[in-house]
Design a protein around this motif. Structure first.
Motif, PDB file in Angstrom:
ATOM      1  N   THR A  88       0.834  -1.204   0.000  1.00  0.00           N
ATOM      2  CA  THR A  88       0.000   0.000   0.000  1.00  0.00           C
ATOM      3  C   THR A  88       0.868   1.252   0.000  1.00  0.00           C
ATOM      4  O   THR A  88       0.559   2.239  -0.688  1.00  0.00           O
ATOM      5  N   GLY A  89       1.972   1.222   0.754  1.00  0.00           N
ATOM      6  CA  GLY A  89       2.917   2.346   0.738  1.00  0.00           C
ATOM      7  C   GLY A  89       3.484   2.591  -0.649  1.00  0.00           C
ATOM      8  O   GLY A  89       3.569   3.742  -1.111  1.00  0.00           O
ATOM      9  N   PHE A  90       3.875   1.511  -1.356  1.00  0.00           N
ATOM     10  CA  PHE A  90       4.356   1.620  -2.736  1.00  0.00           C
ATOM     11  C   PHE A  90       3.277   2.218  -3.640  1.00  0.00           C
ATOM     12  O   PHE A  90       3.554   3.051  -4.500  1.00  0.00           O
ATOM     13  N   ALA A  91       2.023   1.770  -3.439  1.00  0.00           N
ATOM     14  CA  ALA A  91       0.906   2.226  -4.267  1.00  0.00           C
ATOM     15  C   ALA A  91       0.696   3.733  -4.125  1.00  0.00           C
ATOM     16  O   ALA A  91       0.513   4.447  -5.122  1.00  0.00           O
ATOM     17  N   ILE A  92       0.729   4.220  -2.893  1.00  0.00           N
ATOM     18  CA  ILE A  92       0.538   5.653  -2.649  1.00  0.00           C
ATOM     19  C   ILE A  92       1.670   6.455  -3.285  1.00  0.00           C
ATOM     20  O   ILE A  92       1.437   7.505  -3.901  1.00  0.00           O
ATOM     21  N   PHE A  93       2.898   5.953  -3.160  1.00  0.00           N
ATOM     22  CA  PHE A  93       4.053   6.637  -3.743  1.00  0.00           C
ATOM     23  C   PHE A  93       3.887   6.767  -5.259  1.00  0.00           C
ATOM     24  O   PHE A  93       4.072   7.850  -5.831  1.00  0.00           O
ATOM     25  N   ILE A  94       3.511   5.675  -5.921  1.00  0.00           N
ATOM     26  CA  ILE A  94       3.330   5.704  -7.378  1.00  0.00           C
ATOM     27  C   ILE A  94       2.193   6.644  -7.752  1.00  0.00           C
ATOM     28  O   ILE A  94       2.277   7.399  -8.729  1.00  0.00           O
ATOM     29  N   GLY A  95       1.111   6.633  -6.968  1.00  0.00           N
ATOM     30  CA  GLY A  95      -0.016   7.523  -7.223  1.00  0.00           C
ATOM     31  C   GLY A  95       0.374   8.989  -7.111  1.00  0.00           C
ATOM     32  O   GLY A  95       0.004   9.818  -7.962  1.00  0.00           O
ATOM     33  N   LEU A  96       1.162   9.333  -6.079  1.00  0.00           N
ATOM     34  CA  LEU A  96       1.619  10.712  -5.895  1.00  0.00           C
ATOM     35  C   LEU A  96       2.526  11.154  -7.036  1.00  0.00           C
ATOM     36  O   LEU A  96       2.384  12.267  -7.569  1.00  0.00           O
ATOM     37  N   VAL A  97       3.461  10.278  -7.427  1.00  0.00           N
ATOM     38  CA  VAL A  97       4.386  10.611  -8.519  1.00  0.00           C
ATOM     39  C   VAL A  97       3.628  10.846  -9.814  1.00  0.00           C
ATOM     40  O   VAL A  97       3.839  11.843 -10.521  1.00  0.00           O
ATOM     41  N   MET A  98       2.694   9.956 -10.140  1.00  0.00           N
ATOM     42  CA  MET A  98       1.946  10.071 -11.388  1.00  0.00           C
ATOM     43  C   MET A  98       1.072  11.323 -11.398  1.00  0.00           C
ATOM     44  O   MET A  98       0.994  12.041 -12.410  1.00  0.00           O
TER      45      MET A  98
END
Length: 413
Positions: A88-98
């Motif tokens: 979930t932490g990885f998912a949020i990071f990718i979402g923020l970057v995108m």
């Protein structure tokens, strides 16, 4: 007659795809009148809802009994929760970057719905959420589809049956029989899926049209691209490929049926039976699959976390508020914790968004801004949720030595 035979001879995935495409075409051609087919989708959702609670209860009673040792089950449970949190932490990071790359909220000019300003959501505390996992009445938990409470009761009940020895064996055999019966009912229900998907898509496209998407194209693009990248790179590549030493292509082909199903229905819970079937074909043992998949359908919100990250950047940019790096890190931490803290809460996606927006003092009116395209966003963000459950099941099974080496042809059959 030959057409019916050919239709029945197609794989379930192919039939769902046909229903999906025909539903979109029907919605585009008929417009709002396509709503007349929505009853097919309603029937499908009701049939699946009918199956889910008793299936989860029976599966987890048997899973707890089959493991037998509470220490082993505790170890599996801890691994599962840790994987959920890290992913979930990885998912949020990718979402923020995108969202930052695409600048999802710049240039958007949308009138804020009045009702959005008055809306409020009661946010449960972490302690209340923990206490609410314990059911006051297990039969009420079953009737209200409270899956966290069902999981809690089922695990306790399964351990109790093992402790009873021969006396418990009679009841355990009853639950094994019920599990087989529920699987058979599920197989029958799934045959109706293509028609239900047709009705759902015809209604969504016919009611909303394609015009509603234009002001939000960057937001939709960010959610879908981030979800696709996360699914392929993190879930299939990192978790399954590197962690479980399984071919990512084999894995993605193996879960395509569940991914297509959840895309059309937007229900992780309703997809439990399909996802179980997919991961077992990939070689995950019954004990691991029967625990991780129902548990993940309630607790694992990778796709929802991506959506929360994009929604935060969207809100900040629409209102001209610049978020610092520390505030975006706060979003990551809050959304990760909220994904567990709101598990089992009705409308948990909305509750999560409220918590995350509050953590960085952003306007709650943004919830109303995104409400119009919520169904479209939901279709994209639920795929990482269920693929994440499958990837976690594969990874946990590998670490427990409970992952069989299944040929790719058998996994995709």
């Amino acid at each position: 007659m030959s057409i019916i035979k050919k239709w029945n001879g197609l794989s379930l995935f192919t039939r769902i795809m046909v229903g999906f495409v025909l539903g979109i075409l029907c919605g585009l051609v008929m417009g709002p009148q396509a709503k007349m087919f929505n009853f097919l989708g309603t029937i499908l959702v009701r049939l699946l809802t009918m199956v889910v609670a008793p299936l989860v209860l029976c599966l987890l009673v048997c899973a707890a009994a089959d493991v037998g040792d509470y220490r082993t089950l505790g170890k599996i449970g801890l691994k599962t929760v840790v994987i959920f949190l890290v992913s979930t932490g990885f998912a949020i990071f990718i979402g923020l970057v995108m969202a930052n790359l695409i600048n999802v909220g710049t240039g958007v000019n949308i009138e804020i719905p009045k009702e959005a300003e008055e809306s409020s959501v009661v946010i449960p505390s972490a302690l209340d959420t923990l206490i609410n996992i314990i059911p006051k009445n297990p039969f009420e938990a079953l009737s209200t589809q409270n899956l966290l409470q069902i999981i809690f009761f089922a695990l306790f009940f399964g351990f109790a049956l093992i402790k009873l020895g021969d006396k418990g064996a009679v009841v355990l055999n009853f639950f094994r029989g019920c599990t087989d019966a529920m699987k058979e009912i599920t197989s029958i229900v799934l045959e109706f899926t293509p028609y239900g998907v047709f009705g759902l898509m015809a209604n969504v496209v016919g009611t909303n049209g394609l015009g509603i998407l234009l002001p939000y194209m960057k937001t939709i693009l960010a959610v879908y691209v981030a979800s696709a990248l996360f699914t392929v790179l993190v879930q299939a590549g990192l978790m399954v490929g590197v962690g479980a030493h399984m071919s990512p292509v084999k894995f993605l082909k193996g879960v395509k049926e569940a991914a297509m199903f959840v895309f059309a229905t937007c229900s992780s819970v309703a997809t439990i039976p399909v996802n179980l079937k997919c991961v077992k074909k990939l070689g995950v043992s019954d004990e691991i699959a029967n625990f991780v998949i129902p548990f993940g359908a309630v607790m694992n919100m990778n796709g929802t976390a991506i959506y929360e990250a994009v929604a935060v950047i969207f809100t900040a940019q629409v209102y001209g508020i610049e978020l610092t790096l520390m505030q975006q890190i706060m979003v990551m931490l809050t959304a990760t914790l909220a994904s567990v803290g709101t598990a089992g809460v009705p409308g948990s996606g909305l509750v999560m968004l409220t918590i995350v927006l509050s953590s960085v003092n952003l306007p709650m009116e943004a919830i109303g801004l995104l409400a119009g395209i919520d169904r479209i966003l939901n279709m994209g963000r639920v795929i990482p949720n269920i693929v994440g459950d499958a990837a976690t099941a594969v990874l946990v099974a590998k670490t427990e030595g409970a992952l069989a080496d299944v040929p790719e042809s058998a996994a995709n059959a």
